[in-house]
Design a protein around this motif. Structure first.
Motif, short mmCIF file in Angstrom:
data_model
loop_
_atom_site.label_atom_id
_atom_site.label_comp_id
_atom_site.label_asym_id
_atom_site.label_seq_id
_atom_site.Cartn_x
_atom_site.Cartn_y
_atom_site.Cartn_z
N PRO A 8 -19.48 5.97 71.81
CA PRO A 8 -18.47 5.80 70.76
C PRO A 8 -18.71 4.52 69.98
O PRO A 8 -19.03 3.49 70.56
N GLY A 10 -16.54 3.89 67.17
CA GLY A 10 -15.31 3.60 66.45
C GLY A 10 -14.77 2.24 66.86
O GLY A 10 -14.94 1.80 67.99
N LEU A 23 -14.70 4.57 61.72
CA LEU A 23 -15.93 5.16 62.22
C LEU A 23 -16.88 5.34 61.05
O LEU A 23 -16.43 5.61 59.92
N ARG A 25 -20.74 7.13 59.72
CA ARG A 25 -21.86 8.04 59.95
C ARG A 25 -22.79 7.90 58.75
O ARG A 25 -22.34 7.64 57.63
N ASP A 135 -14.50 11.01 66.40
CA ASP A 135 -15.91 10.96 66.81
C ASP A 135 -16.47 12.39 66.86
O ASP A 135 -17.57 12.66 66.36
N ASP A 139 -19.20 13.94 64.23
CA ASP A 139 -20.49 14.40 64.75
C ASP A 139 -20.73 15.86 64.40
O ASP A 139 -21.88 16.27 64.18
N TYR A 158 -16.53 14.31 74.46
CA TYR A 158 -15.76 13.32 73.71
C TYR A 158 -14.43 12.96 74.37
O TYR A 158 -14.01 11.81 74.34
N ARG A 162 -14.32 9.42 76.02
CA ARG A 162 -14.31 8.27 75.10
C ARG A 162 -12.95 7.58 74.99
O ARG A 162 -12.81 6.60 74.27
#
Length: 171
Positions: A8, A10, A23, A25, A135, A139, A158, A162
């Motif tokens: 993770p 975040g 978060l 990406r 997350d 993803d 997850y 997480r």
């Protein structure tokens, strides 16, 4: 076949005195393409859900489809829409009508687009659920945009795996 997700990433961030879970990406794609992936109903359907309505009215009806049938439609108010760089949305969730404020910011450099997703965390106790959820969905977005099947991303990787990371970020 599933692959093990990255740890993770975040984090808690304070903006103007307000806590957010943030978060990021990255995508090897132009910003316009990533914008389409997070705003066009057909592209959204590949990883999270779809919407109907007229965004020019200031709101749309969003239906989560990644969790199967039976998920209720929710109204999202559009506070800011600056294609292809910024989108800010709000919705009421749960029986107590708690409000979620979501912010998506996109920036491109040398053909790589970074998506920064942020959600206001008015109640730090929900971060242990919300963080792993975003997350997971982000993803799924990465998988869909890289030509993979988003269903290869497994929820069990997850949550609750997480949760502790996000509990620690917001404690």
């Amino acid at each position: 076949m599933t692959s093990t997700p990255a740890p993770p990433a975040g984090r808690r961030e304070v903006r103007d005195g307000t806590s957010y879970v943030v978060l990021t990406r990255t995508f090897h794609a132009p910003v316009e393409d990533v914008w389409a992936a997070v705003t066009e109903p057909e592209r959204l359907a590949r990883w999270i859900g779809t919407w109907t309505g007229d965004p020019a009215s200031g709101e749309v009806a969003f239906r989560m489809t990644a969790e199967g049938d039976g998920v209720a439609e929710e109204t999202y108010r559009i506070d800011v829409c600056e294609p292809p760089r910024r989108l800010v949305l709000r919705t009421s969730v749960g029986d107590d009508d708690a409000e979620w404020k979501l912010e998506l910011d996109l920036a491109e450099s040398d053909g790589v687009t970074t998506l920064t997703f942020a959600q206001v965390m008015a109640d730090p106790a929900v971060a242990e659920n919300v963080g792993p959820g975003w997350d997971y969905y982000l993803d799924r977005l990465v998988a869909a945009e890289s030509g993979r099947d988003a269903s290869e991303v497994a929820w069990d990787d997850y949550y609750p795996a997480r949760s502790e990371h996000y509990r620690a970020e917001f404690s």
